[in-house]
Design a protein around this motif. Sequence first.
Motif, short mmCIF file in Angstrom:
data_model
loop_
_atom_site.label_atom_id
_atom_site.label_comp_id
_atom_site.label_asym_id
_atom_site.label_seq_id
_atom_site.Cartn_x
_atom_site.Cartn_y
_atom_site.Cartn_z
N PRO A 147 -23.07 31.49 -20.01
CA PRO A 147 -22.78 32.87 -20.39
C PRO A 147 -22.83 33.06 -21.90
CG PRO A 147 -21.26 32.16 -18.71
CD PRO A 147 -22.03 30.94 -19.12
N GLY A 148 -23.58 34.05 -22.35
CA GLY A 148 -23.66 34.35 -23.76
C GLY A 148 -24.56 33.44 -24.56
N LYS A 149 -25.24 32.53 -23.88
CA LYS A 149 -26.11 31.58 -24.57
C LYS A 149 -27.55 31.71 -24.08
CE LYS A 149 -22.60 28.12 -25.65
NZ LYS A 149 -22.26 26.66 -25.62
N GLN A 150 -28.45 31.18 -24.89
CA GLN A 150 -29.85 31.19 -24.50
C GLN A 150 -30.13 30.09 -23.48
OE1 GLN A 150 -32.11 30.90 -28.19
NE2 GLN A 150 -32.32 33.12 -28.27
N ARG A 151 -31.16 30.32 -22.70
CA ARG A 151 -31.58 29.30 -21.75
C ARG A 151 -32.12 28.11 -22.53
NH1 ARG A 151 -35.13 31.07 -16.59
NH2 ARG A 151 -33.42 32.57 -16.59
N GLU A 152 -31.73 26.91 -22.09
CA GLU A 152 -32.16 25.71 -22.78
C GLU A 152 -32.72 24.70 -21.80
OE1 GLU A 152 -29.12 23.33 -24.59
OE2 GLU A 152 -27.82 23.36 -22.82
N LEU A 153 -33.65 23.90 -22.29
CA LEU A 153 -34.20 22.83 -21.48
C LEU A 153 -33.18 21.72 -21.33
CD1 LEU A 153 -36.61 21.40 -20.06
CD2 LEU A 153 -37.22 20.50 -22.31
N VAL A 154 -32.95 21.28 -20.11
CA VAL A 154 -32.05 20.16 -19.85
C VAL A 154 -32.85 18.86 -19.72
CG1 VAL A 154 -30.36 19.20 -18.26
CG2 VAL A 154 -30.40 21.67 -18.70
N ALA A 155 -33.84 18.90 -18.85
CA ALA A 155 -34.66 17.71 -18.62
C ALA A 155 -36.00 18.14 -18.03
CB ALA A 155 -33.97 16.74 -17.67
N SER A 156 -37.01 17.36 -18.33
CA SER A 156 -38.33 17.63 -17.76
C SER A 156 -39.02 16.32 -17.45
CB SER A 156 -39.18 18.45 -18.73
OG SER A 156 -39.46 17.71 -19.91
N ILE A 157 -39.97 16.40 -16.54
CA ILE A 157 -40.72 15.21 -16.16
C ILE A 157 -42.16 15.64 -15.91
CG2 ILE A 157 -40.09 15.42 -13.72
CD1 ILE A 157 -39.96 12.29 -13.72
#
Length: 121
Positions: free
Chosen positions: A41-51
Amino acid sequence: QVQLVESGGGLVQAGGSLRLSCAASGSIYSINAMGWYRQAPGKQRELVASITTGSLAKYTDSVKGRFTISIDYAKNTVSLQMNSLKPEDTAVYYCNAVLRERFVSAAYEYWGQGTQVTVSS
């Protein structure tokens, strides 16, 4: 039409574990990469992990050593094992895929609907 369907979110106490899964369905020719993003909430979407193809995994610094991403290309499914969860991991987690549909010349990005992860202190 490609769909990404997520499962596995929920409520867990700090220090606990959850496993998220995301299945891609539709007329899929190839998958370039899959991953997980999150938005608190109130934050930008961020990448957690990718493959990516070849199983090259990347993680944001805050989850390194705690989260593990894996992909099953035969089932077009990506999973995120989350251990040692912290309250700051609370967010809506979104599955993301860059893939190519059959009879389409380019790869495009797709998103799941999101699944809530809540970590209580």
